[in-house]
Design an enzyme around this catalytic site. Structure first.
Site, PDB file in Angstrom:
ATOM      1  CE  LYS A 156      -2.455   1.609   3.617  1.00  0.00           C
ATOM      2  NZ  LYS A 156      -3.653   1.790   4.506  1.00  0.00           N
TER       3      LYS A 156
ATOM      4  NE  ARG B 114      -4.920  -1.602   7.049  1.00  0.00           N
ATOM      5  CZ  ARG B 114      -4.438  -0.952   8.008  1.00  0.00           C
ATOM      6  NH1 ARG B 114      -4.800  -0.418   8.949  1.00  0.00           N
ATOM      7  NH2 ARG B 114      -3.192  -0.432   7.753  1.00  0.00           N
TER       8      ARG B 114
ATOM      9  CG  HIS C  31     -12.475   8.822   8.412  1.00  0.00           C
ATOM     10  ND1 HIS C  31     -13.546   9.252   7.698  1.00  0.00           N
ATOM     11  CD2 HIS C  31     -11.725   8.058   7.903  1.00  0.00           C
ATOM     12  CE1 HIS C  31     -13.610   8.287   6.593  1.00  0.00           C
ATOM     13  NE2 HIS C  31     -12.494   7.764   6.672  1.00  0.00           N
TER      14      HIS C  31
ATOM     15  CG  ASN D  90     -13.897  12.842  20.566  1.00  0.00           C
ATOM     16  OD1 ASN D  90     -12.933  12.073  20.429  1.00  0.00           O
ATOM     17  ND2 ASN D  90     -14.222  13.848  19.799  1.00  0.00           N
TER      18      ASN D  90
ATOM     19  N   GLY E  50      -5.566   3.428  17.813  1.00  0.00           N
ATOM     20  CA  GLY E  50      -5.075   5.009  17.327  1.00  0.00           C
ATOM     21  C   GLY E  50      -3.701   5.373  17.240  1.00  0.00           C
ATOM     22  CB  THR E  51      -0.990   4.292  19.497  1.00  0.00           C
ATOM     23  OG1 THR E  51      -1.787   5.228  20.377  1.00  0.00           O
ATOM     24  CG2 THR E  51       0.736   4.476  19.636  1.00  0.00           C
ATOM     25  CG  ASP E  52      -0.948   5.167  13.419  1.00  0.00           C
ATOM     26  OD1 ASP E  52      -0.805   6.101  13.875  1.00  0.00           O
ATOM     27  OD2 ASP E  52      -1.866   5.045  12.337  1.00  0.00           O
TER      28      ASP E  52
ATOM     29  CE  LYS F 209      -0.383   9.729  15.691  1.00  0.00           C
ATOM     30  NZ  LYS F 209      -1.596   8.651  14.366  1.00  0.00           N
TER      31      LYS F 209
ATOM     32  N   GLY G 207      -3.860  -2.611  18.344  1.00  0.00           N
ATOM     33  CA  GLY G 207      -4.115  -2.680  16.761  1.00  0.00           C
ATOM     34  C   GLY G 207      -3.085  -1.541  16.082  1.00  0.00           C
TER      35      GLY G 207
HETATM   36  P1  NAD Z   1      -9.786  12.082  12.761  1.00  0.00           P
HETATM   37  O1  NAD Z   1      -9.023  13.290  12.658  1.00  0.00           O
HETATM   38  O2  NAD Z   1     -10.972  12.042  12.028  1.00  0.00           O
HETATM   39  O3  NAD Z   1     -10.393  12.120  14.322  1.00  0.00           O
HETATM   40  C1  NAD Z   1      -9.191  12.129  15.347  1.00  0.00           C
HETATM   41  C2  NAD Z   1      -9.991  11.684  16.796  1.00  0.00           C
HETATM   42  O4  NAD Z   1      -8.849  11.930  17.700  1.00  0.00           O
HETATM   43  C3  NAD Z   1     -10.977  12.467  17.314  1.00  0.00           C
HETATM   44  O5  NAD Z   1     -11.935  11.891  17.893  1.00  0.00           O
HETATM   45  C4  NAD Z   1     -10.451  13.701  18.013  1.00  0.00           C
HETATM   46  O6  NAD Z   1     -11.352  14.446  18.913  1.00  0.00           O
HETATM   47  C5  NAD Z   1      -9.351  12.999  18.924  1.00  0.00           C
HETATM   48  N1  NAD Z   1      -8.348  13.641  19.363  1.00  0.00           N
HETATM   49  C6  NAD Z   1      -7.488  14.682  18.690  1.00  0.00           C
HETATM   50  N2  NAD Z   1      -6.712  15.234  19.498  1.00  0.00           N
HETATM   51  C7  NAD Z   1      -6.876  14.628  20.763  1.00  0.00           C
HETATM   52  C8  NAD Z   1      -6.144  14.536  21.992  1.00  0.00           C
HETATM   53  N3  NAD Z   1      -5.136  15.480  22.076  1.00  0.00           N
HETATM   54  N4  NAD Z   1      -6.374  13.733  22.971  1.00  0.00           N
HETATM   55  C9  NAD Z   1      -7.474  12.826  22.621  1.00  0.00           C
HETATM   56  N5  NAD Z   1      -8.279  12.928  21.582  1.00  0.00           N
HETATM   57  C10 NAD Z   1      -7.651  13.472  20.618  1.00  0.00           C
HETATM   58  O7  NAD Z   1      -8.618  10.887  12.646  1.00  0.00           O
HETATM   59  P2  NAD Z   1      -9.102   9.415  12.269  1.00  0.00           P
HETATM   60  O8  NAD Z   1      -8.812   9.126  10.886  1.00  0.00           O
HETATM   61  O9  NAD Z   1     -10.328   8.970  12.992  1.00  0.00           O
HETATM   62  O10 NAD Z   1      -7.873   8.494  12.794  1.00  0.00           O
HETATM   63  C11 NAD Z   1      -7.751   8.454  14.218  1.00  0.00           C
HETATM   64  C12 NAD Z   1      -6.458   7.868  14.798  1.00  0.00           C
HETATM   65  O11 NAD Z   1      -6.366   6.411  14.057  1.00  0.00           O
HETATM   66  C13 NAD Z   1      -5.153   8.488  14.060  1.00  0.00           C
HETATM   67  O12 NAD Z   1      -4.336   8.531  15.020  1.00  0.00           O
HETATM   68  C14 NAD Z   1      -4.660   7.768  12.923  1.00  0.00           C
HETATM   69  O13 NAD Z   1      -3.279   7.657  12.526  1.00  0.00           O
HETATM   70  C15 NAD Z   1      -5.087   6.344  13.261  1.00  0.00           C
HETATM   71  N6  NAD Z   1      -5.201   5.031  12.455  1.00  0.00           N
HETATM   72  C16 NAD Z   1      -4.667   3.920  12.889  1.00  0.00           C
HETATM   73  C17 NAD Z   1      -4.891   2.840  12.121  1.00  0.00           C
HETATM   74  C18 NAD Z   1      -4.457   1.419  12.475  1.00  0.00           C
HETATM   75  O14 NAD Z   1      -4.477   0.828  11.818  1.00  0.00           O
HETATM   76  N7  NAD Z   1      -4.172   1.154  13.914  1.00  0.00           N
HETATM   77  C19 NAD Z   1      -5.582   2.955  10.847  1.00  0.00           C
HETATM   78  C20 NAD Z   1      -5.997   4.293  10.377  1.00  0.00           C
HETATM   79  C21 NAD Z   1      -5.933   5.223  11.432  1.00  0.00           C
END
Ligand code: NAD
Length: 321
Positions: free
Chosen positions: A67, A111, A138, A160, A220-222, A226, A292
């Protein structure tokens, strides 16, 4: 070569197909039939973009590819495009010839949701009733949709950092016919399953916010730096992940390992639980935590599945290449 454009993915890919593809590839990874290549991620010095590749080879599913993509922070404002952009390329493992090019944006969300959903299937208590969401961006909506299919949940609670975003997940709960309640972090004690999917660099969910028996999916942590949950929570939990090397370097476990609270050998593979070589949850009081981190093989698995569906429905565009 076959092309499956981004615009076709929503009508082709189902949550069930994404779940099956991800569950299978996690199992193949733990059986050492599939492996991920080192990740490349670069700040390219143009448009503040972060660009990279995640690839791998699944010998069991015969899926080879990568990817390519990343994060363009100015896309939405400047061009009306989404900031995360990615494309999956699949190759024939017998010949090396390019086999397919697939839009990767929606697939990434599907995924990622499938991964936490697989963890809920294999690690959450069967009698889980309340699901707690931390995050409402998102990815969070996809996460909740997929998770609700794994247990007979009766209620969704959510916290949130930006409370004005909570209606995003409330909408998913309402569509599923479930009550939604915004809570403080302390309110997460009511949850049997918690999904955290935020872009935070400091922990929100602390040990005191989690009841015995809970399953937590930290999604979220990737990236290095983070963090979504207190590192002591990992020490108190049975920790599982998609890939141990990523978990301890760029995943949620990076902090607990760096602080000496857990060791690499304390982190189990979800694939081993799927394969039955790791017992997973062994008591109703145990806290289980899935880290994850997101691996390239997940992307390849869902892309391969969508190519099959596109061929079946006569939607794949064939080009002589
Ligand atoms: P987004 O920008 O749509 O949403 C971000 C979220 O984080 C919101 O709920 C926001 O309120 C919150 N947020 C922002 N700052 C914050 C803080 N200081 N403390 C607590 N919460 C906070 O982003 P998204 O597309 O939903 O992606 C969220 C996370 O998931 C990103 O870190 C992204 O890199 C990660 N992600 C991980 C994978 C994986 O496979 N593990 C895949 C895709 C995305």
């Amino acid at each position: 070569m076959l092309i499956v454009p981004e615009r076709e993915i929503a009508d082709l890919m189902t949550r069930e197909a994404a779940f099956d593809a991800v569950e299978k590839v996690f199992a193949a990874m733990a059986a050492r039939d599939a492996y991920n290549f080192p990740v490349v991620r670069e700040a390219i010095g143009h448009e503040d973009a972060l660009y990279g590749f995640k690839g791998g080879f699944d010998q069991a599913g015969l899926t080879l590819g990568l990817k390519a993509g990343g994060y363009w922070p100015n896309n939405l404002e400047k061009r009306g495009l989404i900031n995360h952009q990615s494309t999956v390329f699949l190759f024939d493992p017998d010949t090396g010839k390019a086999k397919a090019m697939v839009g990767g944006n929606l697939l990434t969300a599907l995924r990622t949701a499938a991964a936490s959903s697989v963890s809920i299937k294999h690690l959450a208590r069967d009698d889980a009733k309340v699901i707690g969401m931390i995050g409402a961006g998102h990815q969070a909506t996809f996460q909740l949709h997929a998770a609700l299919e794994q247990r007979s949940f009766e209620k969704v609670i959510g916290w949130n950092y930006h409370p004005d975003m909570l209606p995003n997940i409330e909408k998913v709960a309402t569509e599923a016919g479930l009550p939604f309640e915004p809570v403080g972090l302390d309110g997460m004690k009511e949850a049997d399953v918690i999904i955290s999917i935020t872009s935070a660099f400091a922990p929100s969910l602390m040990v005191d916010h989690v009841s015995p028996g809970t399953h937590i999916a930290c999604m979220g942590t990737d990236t290095k730096g983070k963090q979504e949950v207190e590192s002591a929570l990992l020490a108190k939990s049975s920790v599982f992940t998609d890939e141990v090397a990523q978990s301890i370097s760029i995943g949620e476990a990076q902090h607990a390992v760096a602080e000496g609270l857990i060791k690499e050998s304390d982190v189990g593979e979800i694939g081993a639980v799927i394969n039955g070589t790791n017992p997973g949850r062994t008591s109703a009081e145990q806290i289980t935590l899935f880290d994850g981190t997101g691996v390239g093989l997940q992307d390849l698995a869902v892309a391969a599945a969508v190519v099959d569906l596109a061929v079946e429905k006569g939607i794949a565009i064939e080009v002589d290449f």
